[in-house]
Design a protein around this motif. Structure first.
Motif, PDB file in Angstrom:
ATOM      1  N   ALA A  89       0.844  -1.194   0.000  1.00 15.55           N
ATOM      2  CA  ALA A  89       0.000   0.000   0.000  1.00 15.55           C
ATOM      3  C   ALA A  89       0.880   1.245   0.000  1.00 15.55           C
ATOM      4  O   ALA A  89       1.790   1.382   0.804  1.00 15.55           O
ATOM      5  CB  ALA A  89      -0.916   0.001   1.222  1.00 15.55           C
ATOM      6  N   GLU A  90       0.613   2.144  -0.923  1.00 15.68           N
ATOM      7  CA  GLU A  90       1.353   3.412  -1.004  1.00 15.68           C
ATOM      8  C   GLU A  90       0.652   4.439  -0.126  1.00 15.68           C
ATOM      9  O   GLU A  90      -0.230   5.162  -0.575  1.00 15.68           O
ATOM     10  CB  GLU A  90       1.396   3.894  -2.461  1.00 15.68           C
ATOM     11  CG  GLU A  90       2.161   2.967  -3.389  1.00 15.68           C
ATOM     12  CD  GLU A  90       3.647   2.892  -3.048  1.00 15.68           C
ATOM     13  OE1 GLU A  90       4.205   3.913  -2.601  1.00 15.68           O
ATOM     14  OE2 GLU A  90       4.232   1.805  -3.214  1.00 15.68           O
ATOM     15  N   VAL A  91       1.032   4.478   1.130  1.00 14.70           N
ATOM     16  CA  VAL A  91       0.316   5.318   2.089  1.00 14.70           C
ATOM     17  C   VAL A  91       1.185   6.400   2.714  1.00 14.70           C
ATOM     18  O   VAL A  91       0.704   7.159   3.547  1.00 14.70           O
ATOM     19  CB  VAL A  91      -0.302   4.457   3.220  1.00 14.70           C
ATOM     20  CG1 VAL A  91      -1.308   3.476   2.658  1.00 14.70           C
ATOM     21  CG2 VAL A  91       0.772   3.748   4.020  1.00 14.70           C
ATOM     22  N   ASP A  92       2.441   6.497   2.315  1.00 13.70           N
ATOM     23  CA  ASP A  92       3.359   7.422   2.982  1.00 13.70           C
ATOM     24  C   ASP A  92       2.879   8.871   2.981  1.00 13.70           C
ATOM     25  O   ASP A  92       3.131   9.604   3.933  1.00 13.70           O
ATOM     26  CB  ASP A  92       4.753   7.336   2.363  1.00 13.70           C
ATOM     27  CG  ASP A  92       5.457   6.046   2.737  1.00 13.70           C
ATOM     28  OD1 ASP A  92       4.997   5.381   3.692  1.00 13.70           O
ATOM     29  OD2 ASP A  92       6.447   5.686   2.082  1.00 13.70           O
ATOM     30  N   ASP A  93       2.205   9.286   1.923  1.00  6.37           N
ATOM     31  CA  ASP A  93       1.771  10.677   1.832  1.00  6.37           C
ATOM     32  C   ASP A  93       0.286  10.868   2.119  1.00  6.37           C
ATOM     33  O   ASP A  93      -0.246  11.959   1.932  1.00  6.37           O
ATOM     34  CB  ASP A  93       2.085  11.232   0.438  1.00  6.37           C
ATOM     35  CG  ASP A  93       3.578  11.231   0.158  1.00  6.37           C
ATOM     36  OD1 ASP A  93       4.349  11.473   1.101  1.00  6.37           O
ATOM     37  OD2 ASP A  93       3.973  10.985  -0.998  1.00  6.37           O
ATOM     38  N   VAL A  94      -0.397   9.814   2.567  1.00  2.79           N
ATOM     39  CA  VAL A  94      -1.844   9.905   2.790  1.00  2.79           C
ATOM     40  C   VAL A  94      -2.120  10.256   4.247  1.00  2.79           C
ATOM     41  O   VAL A  94      -1.638   9.596   5.167  1.00  2.79           O
ATOM     42  CB  VAL A  94      -2.552   8.587   2.423  1.00  2.79           C
ATOM     43  CG1 VAL A  94      -4.049   8.713   2.648  1.00  2.79           C
ATOM     44  CG2 VAL A  94      -2.255   8.208   0.982  1.00  2.79           C
ATOM     45  N   ILE A  95      -2.887  11.326   4.424  1.00  2.00           N
ATOM     46  CA  ILE A  95      -3.218  11.791   5.765  1.00  2.00           C
ATOM     47  C   ILE A  95      -4.726  11.986   5.848  1.00  2.00           C
ATOM     48  O   ILE A  95      -5.319  12.679   5.016  1.00  2.00           O
ATOM     49  CB  ILE A  95      -2.495  13.123   6.077  1.00  2.00           C
ATOM     50  CG1 ILE A  95      -0.983  12.878   6.112  1.00  2.00           C
ATOM     51  CG2 ILE A  95      -2.973  13.695   7.394  1.00  2.00           C
ATOM     52  CD1 ILE A  95      -0.159  14.131   6.294  1.00  2.00           C
ATOM     53  N   LEU A  96      -5.347  11.360   6.843  1.00  2.00           N
ATOM     54  CA  LEU A  96      -6.778  11.551   7.082  1.00  2.00           C
ATOM     55  C   LEU A  96      -6.954  12.803   7.928  1.00  2.00           C
ATOM     56  O   LEU A  96      -6.234  13.003   8.911  1.00  2.00           O
ATOM     57  CB  LEU A  96      -7.363  10.336   7.797  1.00  2.00           C
ATOM     58  CG  LEU A  96      -7.193   8.982   7.100  1.00  2.00           C
ATOM     59  CD1 LEU A  96      -7.814   7.877   7.943  1.00  2.00           C
ATOM     60  CD2 LEU A  96      -7.787   8.994   5.714  1.00  2.00           C
ATOM     61  N   GLU A  97      -7.910  13.643   7.542  1.00  2.00           N
ATOM     62  CA  GLU A  97      -8.131  14.899   8.262  1.00  2.00           C
ATOM     63  C   GLU A  97      -9.490  14.895   8.935  1.00  2.00           C
ATOM     64  O   GLU A  97     -10.471  14.389   8.379  1.00  2.00           O
ATOM     65  CB  GLU A  97      -8.003  16.073   7.292  1.00  2.00           C
ATOM     66  CG  GLU A  97      -6.618  16.153   6.695  1.00  2.00           C
ATOM     67  CD  GLU A  97      -6.352  17.454   5.968  1.00  2.00           C
ATOM     68  OE1 GLU A  97      -7.157  18.396   6.127  1.00  2.00           O
ATOM     69  OE2 GLU A  97      -5.334  17.519   5.268  1.00  2.00           O
ATOM     70  N   PHE A  98      -9.544  15.462  10.136  1.00  2.00           N
ATOM     71  CA  PHE A  98     -10.764  15.508  10.930  1.00  2.00           C
ATOM     72  C   PHE A  98     -10.998  16.924  11.437  1.00  2.00           C
ATOM     73  O   PHE A  98     -10.051  17.642  11.759  1.00  2.00           O
ATOM     74  CB  PHE A  98     -10.649  14.582  12.150  1.00  2.00           C
ATOM     75  CG  PHE A  98     -10.475  13.130  11.815  1.00  2.00           C
ATOM     76  CD1 PHE A  98     -11.552  12.270  11.798  1.00  2.00           C
ATOM     77  CD2 PHE A  98      -9.211  12.613  11.521  1.00  2.00           C
ATOM     78  CE1 PHE A  98     -11.393  10.931  11.496  1.00  2.00           C
ATOM     79  CE2 PHE A  98      -9.044  11.272  11.221  1.00  2.00           C
ATOM     80  CZ  PHE A  98     -10.145  10.432  11.204  1.00  2.00           C
ATOM     81  N   ASN A  99     -12.252  17.309  11.548  1.00  2.00           N
ATOM     82  CA  ASN A  99     -12.683  18.553  12.186  1.00  2.00           C
ATOM     83  C   ASN A  99     -13.843  18.200  13.097  1.00  2.00           C
ATOM     84  O   ASN A  99     -14.899  17.772  12.619  1.00  2.00           O
ATOM     85  CB  ASN A  99     -13.131  19.590  11.154  1.00  2.00           C
ATOM     86  CG  ASN A  99     -11.992  20.073  10.303  1.00  2.00           C
ATOM     87  OD1 ASN A  99     -11.004  20.592  10.815  1.00  2.00           O
ATOM     88  ND2 ASN A  99     -12.105  19.894   9.001  1.00  2.00           N
TER      89      ASN A  99
END
Length: 196
Positions: A97-107
């Protein structure tokens, strides 16, 4: 009439911590769910699966979060934070899985702010939010304090407030005892859904 020995046995059974926990709920007929000291949890909003340590020494649950920033939304205090997928490569489905640059954002709205005393370091203010998650095939809602847990083994920690509210017993000698699983997305699916 009960003998002194029988009264002593009855008192021990009555005040056993496990029985106190089981009997502290409004539904006296419900059977406490037995979980290990580490279990998988799935954050409902995203489908992200995380390893969580169930910690009877902590009152409030905690979630790994970076770039925690408060902001105002009308008159309410809210907080934005991020959960980087690269911090969760210990999952079974993480291979390739290419996840190094994936960031989940929450508010989310701030429920409260807590002051955490840390051994050998200055006190730290943490924002607390309410989040829904699934464990052992069942959805729950509890308070999570937001902290950078990147150096810890487990990105989530579930505390006593969750356990007592939801009739949970912990086997501290074993892990992954949940009989049911929660639906979740693989890291590859999450990365694909957040691709630009």
């Amino acid at each position: 009439m009960l003998s002194t020995f029988m009264k002593s046995i009855a008192a021990v059974l009555l005040f056993s911590p496990a029985l106190l926990l089981a009997n502290s709920h409004t539904d006296k007929n419900s059977v406490p769910e037995k979980l290990g000291f580490v279990e998988w949890v799935v954050m409902e909003e995203t489908g992200l699966r995380l390893k969580a340590r169930l910690d009877t020494g902590a009152k409030t649950s905690s979630l790994h979060a970076i770039n925690v920033e408060p902001f105002k939304k009308g008159e309410e205090e809210w907080v934005s934070f991020q959960l980087p997928l690269a911090d969760h490569k210990d999952q079974d489905d993480a291979d390739g899985a290419e996840v190094d640059d994936v960031i989940l954002e929450f508010n989310l709205p701030v429920e409260r702010v807590v002051k955490i005393k840390r051994k050998g370091a200055s006190s730290q203010r943490r924002y607390v939010v309410i989040m829904e998650f699934c464990i052992a095939g069942t959805s729950h809602k509890t308070e999570f304090s937001l902290a950078d847990r990147g150096k810890f083994s487990y990105p989530a920690l579930l505390g006593r407030r969750f356990m007592s509210d939801d009739n949970i017993l912990i086997d501290s000698s074993d892990s992954f005892l949940a009989e049911k699983e929660c639906e979740h997305k693989s890291l590859a699916e999450l990365a694909e859904s957040h691709a630009d």
